[in-house]
Design an enzyme around this catalytic site. Structure first.
Site, mmCIF file in Angstrom:
data_model
loop_
_atom_site.group_PDB
_atom_site.id
_atom_site.type_symbol
_atom_site.label_atom_id
_atom_site.label_comp_id
_atom_site.label_asym_id
_atom_site.label_seq_id
_atom_site.Cartn_x
_atom_site.Cartn_y
_atom_site.Cartn_z
ATOM 1 N N ARG A 44 -4.890 10.830 13.012
ATOM 2 C CA ARG A 44 -4.396 9.512 13.402
ATOM 3 C C ARG A 44 -3.018 9.580 14.060
ATOM 4 O O ARG A 44 -2.026 9.113 13.523
ATOM 5 C CB ARG A 44 -4.349 8.554 12.203
ATOM 6 C CG ARG A 44 -5.697 8.279 11.592
ATOM 7 C CD ARG A 44 -5.615 7.213 10.525
ATOM 8 N NE ARG A 44 -6.925 6.893 9.975
ATOM 9 C CZ ARG A 44 -7.154 5.950 9.062
ATOM 10 N NH1 ARG A 44 -6.148 5.229 8.615
ATOM 11 N NH2 ARG A 44 -8.378 5.740 8.606
ATOM 12 N N ASP A 94 0.579 5.773 1.934
ATOM 13 C CA ASP A 94 -0.528 5.332 2.784
ATOM 14 C C ASP A 94 -0.292 5.847 4.209
ATOM 15 O O ASP A 94 -0.387 7.035 4.453
ATOM 16 C CB ASP A 94 -0.647 3.812 2.733
ATOM 17 C CG ASP A 94 -1.956 3.315 3.327
ATOM 18 O OD1 ASP A 94 -2.910 4.112 3.434
ATOM 19 O OD2 ASP A 94 -2.039 2.135 3.696
ATOM 20 N N ASP A 125 0.796 -1.231 0.000
ATOM 21 C CA ASP A 125 0.000 0.000 0.000
ATOM 22 C C ASP A 125 0.829 1.281 0.000
ATOM 23 O O ASP A 125 0.330 2.342 -0.341
ATOM 24 C CB ASP A 125 -0.931 0.023 1.219
ATOM 25 C CG ASP A 125 -1.997 -1.056 1.140
ATOM 26 O OD1 ASP A 125 -2.339 -1.463 0.016
ATOM 27 O OD2 ASP A 125 -2.482 -1.490 2.208
ATOM 28 N N ASP A 169 1.787 1.467 10.540
ATOM 29 C CA ASP A 169 0.620 0.620 10.791
ATOM 30 C C ASP A 169 1.044 -0.545 11.664
ATOM 31 O O ASP A 169 2.055 -1.199 11.388
ATOM 32 C CB ASP A 169 0.042 0.061 9.490
ATOM 33 C CG ASP A 169 -0.808 1.074 8.734
ATOM 34 O OD1 ASP A 169 -0.793 2.257 9.108
ATOM 35 O OD2 ASP A 169 -1.469 0.674 7.750
#
Length: 478
Positions: free
Chosen positions: A354, A298, A274, A302
Site C-alpha cells: 500500500r 493501523d 484505529d 489514510d
C-alpha cells in the site's frame, strides 16, 4: 404505525453506520453541518481536468539540475510497438542492491558509516523543486509562512494558517481532552482562528486521544525535533487547509475514545480510534511534507470519504505493513472526487504494501524512491487512475514472486484492463516491473507544450535524498 416505526429505525441505522466509522458516537446537528460543509468544499477543491494539474506540476518542477542524458528510448523518435503493457528494465547496471542512506564513517577503514544525519553535513543542497523554494535560505525562520508558496500538485492551493498569528507550543503535555491547557499542541489545533503553530524546543508528545485539527492550521516543526509517538494519532475530519511539516510520527496505537474537544465551541464522545498515524476524513486542501513515519498500529496515512486536493511530499516511510490508503470503501463512489499527488517520498526499510493503495480516485505518483516492499508497491480497486512518472522501483531480491510493482483487487482482468494505470520514465531494478493497463496512447491527450517531461527515475535518489523530517536550526539553512 408499525411500518412507520420500522422505516424510522432503518433511516437511523443508515445514518449511524458512517457515523461510527468516523469515530464519533452520535450524529448531532454539529457534525451533520460539518459533513455538509466538507462535501461542498470537496466539490470546490475538485479539479475537473486533473491532467492539467499534472502538467502544471511538471512545468513547475522541470529544471536542468536533475536532468539525465536521454537514451534512445527517451528520445522523440517513435517507439516500436510493444506486445504488452508490462514495463521493466534489465541489465547488470540495474541490478544493484538497496539504497544506502548513510555515508562513510568518520575514522579509519572502509565500509564504516558516519551515522544517521551524515547526509545533512556540508553545504545546503536542495534536491528537488519543492525544497528549492525554501530550504537553503538562512532566514526561513523569519519567513516561515513563505512555505505555502512551495506546495505543488493537487494540494497546490493549500494555505494552512498563512493568515493567522504564530502560536508557540511550550508544553508536551496532553492531559485534558475537553479543556486543553494553553501552550499545548491540542489547545493550538482546536482554535477557530487560522494559526501557524511552531514549537519552543525539542519535545516528545504522547497523545492521550486522537488529535482533532481544525481548518486553517499549519503545524510547522522546523527548528525543533518533535515526535508524536507512543499514543494516539492525528485526525483531520471535515476540515480544509491544513499543512503538517517536519514531524516524526511513530508507534501510534489505538485509543479507547471518550469525550474529546474538536473545536473551541464543540466537544463530544468519540469511539475507539484505529491507530492511524494521520487520518484524513472528508477533508480537502491538505499538504503533508517532510514527515518521518513508522510503526503505527493501523495505517501510516489514510485519506478517505471524499477527501481531495492532497499533496504528500518529501516524507520517509519505514517499518510498516499498510502504508498509505487512499479511499477505504468499494461502495463509496464519493471518492471519485479524490485527487492526490504523491511526490519525492522515500518508501524505505520494512515496508510491505500500500504505497499507496487506491480506490476510485486519481493519483499522480511522481519521482518517489521505492527501495523496499514485500507484497507490492502500488495497488488499487474500483477503477482508479494512476499515473506513475519517474519513480525508482527496487524489487525485493529475496522474494522473486513479488517483483511486480502493481496489484489490482476485486476485479477480473477483463475489467481492470480498462483502468488507466500508466508508467512513464520509471526506473526498475532487481527485475521489478509495472503492469500497465488502459489506453496505451494515454500521453497523447497532452499537447507538446503541456507534457513537460518529468524527471527520469535515474534522478530519484537525489530528488529524495532529504526525505523525512529535517534537522533544521534557526538561523541556519536546513
Amino acid at each position: 404505525m408499525e411500518m412507520a416505526k420500522l422505516l424510522k429505525l432503518m433511516f437511523m441505522f443508515c445514518i449511524l453506520i458512517p457515523t461510527i466509522r468516523a469515530n464519533f458516537s452520535e450524529l448531532d446537528e454539529y457534525w451533520s453541518k460539518r459533513a455538509d460543509e466538507a462535501r461542498e468544499f470537496t466539490l470546490q477543491s475538485y479539479h475537473s481536468d486533473p491532467y492539467e494539474v499534472v502538467d502544471h506540476f511538471h512545468e513547475r518542477h522541470y529544471d536542468n539540475s536533475t536532468d539525465v542524458t536521454e537514451t534512445e528510448e527517451d528520445s522523440d523518435a517513435e517507439p516500436e510497438e510493444v506486445e504488452d503493457d508490462v514495463i521493466e528494465m534489465v541489465g547488470k547496471e540495474m541490478n544493484s542492491t538497496r539504497r544506502i542512506l548513510r555515508g562513510k564513517v568518520k575514522g579509519k577503514g572502509r565500509g564504516k558509516r558516519k551515522g544517521k544525519w551524515s547526509k545533512l553535513k556540508g553545504p545546503c543542497t536542495a534536491s528537488n523543486p519543492i525544497d528549492k523554494c525554501w530550504r537553503c535560505r538562512s532566514n526561513w525562520a523569519r519567513r516561515r509562512k513563505n512555505l505555502v508558496k512551495c506546495v505543488r500538485g493537487f494540494g497546490h492551493s493549500t494555505i494552512g494558517g498563512k493568515h493567522g498569528r504564530i502560536y508557540v507550543v511550550t508544553s508536551n503535555l496532553d492531559e485534558d481532552m475537553v479543556n486543553p491547557k494553553p501552550g499545548t499542541l491540542r489547545h493550538a489545533v482546536i482554535q477557530k482562528e487560522p494559526l501557524w503553530i511552531i514549537f519552543k524546543n525539542d519535545m516528545h508528545i504522547r497523545l492521550s486521544q486522537e488529535l482533532m485539527i481544525c481548518s486553517f492550521k499549519t503545524i510547522d516543526a522546523r527548528g525543533a525535533n518533535v515526535h508524536i509517538a507512543h499514543g494516539a494519532g492525528i485526525t483531520m475530519q471535515f476540515v480544509r487547509h491544513v499543512i503538517i511539516h517536519g514531524l516524526h510520527i511513530h508507534h501510534i496505537c489505538q485509543s479507547n475514545g471518550g469525550m474529546i474537544r474538536d473545536s473551541e465551541g464543540h466537544f463530544g464522545m468519540r469511539t475507539k480510534a484505529d491507530g492511524d498515524g494521520i487520518s484524513i476524513y472528508g477533508s480537502s486542501r491538505i499538504w503533508l511534507d517532510h514527515i518521518s513515519m513508522s510503526k503505527c498500529q493501523d495505517g501510516l496515512i489514510d485519506a478517505i470519504v471524499g477527501s481531495t486536493a492532497i499533496t504528500i511530499s518529501n516524507s520517509h516511510f519505514t517499518h510498516h505493513n499498510d502504508v498509505m490508503l487512499l479511499g477505504a470503501q468499494n461502495d463509496n463512489p464519493g471518492d471519485k472526487k479524490m485527487q492526490v499527488t504523491v511526490a519525492y517520498n522515500h518508501f524505505g526499510k520494512g515496508l510491505v504494501q500500500r504505497m499507496p493503495r487506491i480506490r476510485w480516485g486519481f493519483v499522480h505518483v511522481v519521482n518517489n524512491d521505492y527501495t523496499h516492499w514485500e507484497l507490492y508497491a502500488i495497488g488499487g480497486s474500483q477503477a482508479p487512475t494512476i499515473l506513475s512518472h519517474g519513480n525508482r522501483f527496487v524489487a525485493p531480491p529475496h522474494k522473486p514472486h513479488y517483483r511486480e510493482v502493481t496489484k489490482r483487487d476485486y476485479a477480473p482482468e477483463h475489467e481492470w484492463k480498462h483502468w488507466n494505470w500508466r508508467s512513464e520514465k520509471d526506473m526498475f531494478m532487481n527485475g521489478a516491473y509495472f503492469r500497465q493497463s488502459g489506453n496505451p496512447h494515454f500521453k497523447c491527450h497532452h499537447t507538446r507544450k503541456q507534457m513537460i517531461k518529468p524527471k527520469h527515475g535515474i534522478a530519484v535518489s537525489m530528488l529524495t535524498k532529504y526525505a523525512g523530517a529535517l534537522d533544521c536550526r534557526v538561523g541556519k539553512r536546513c
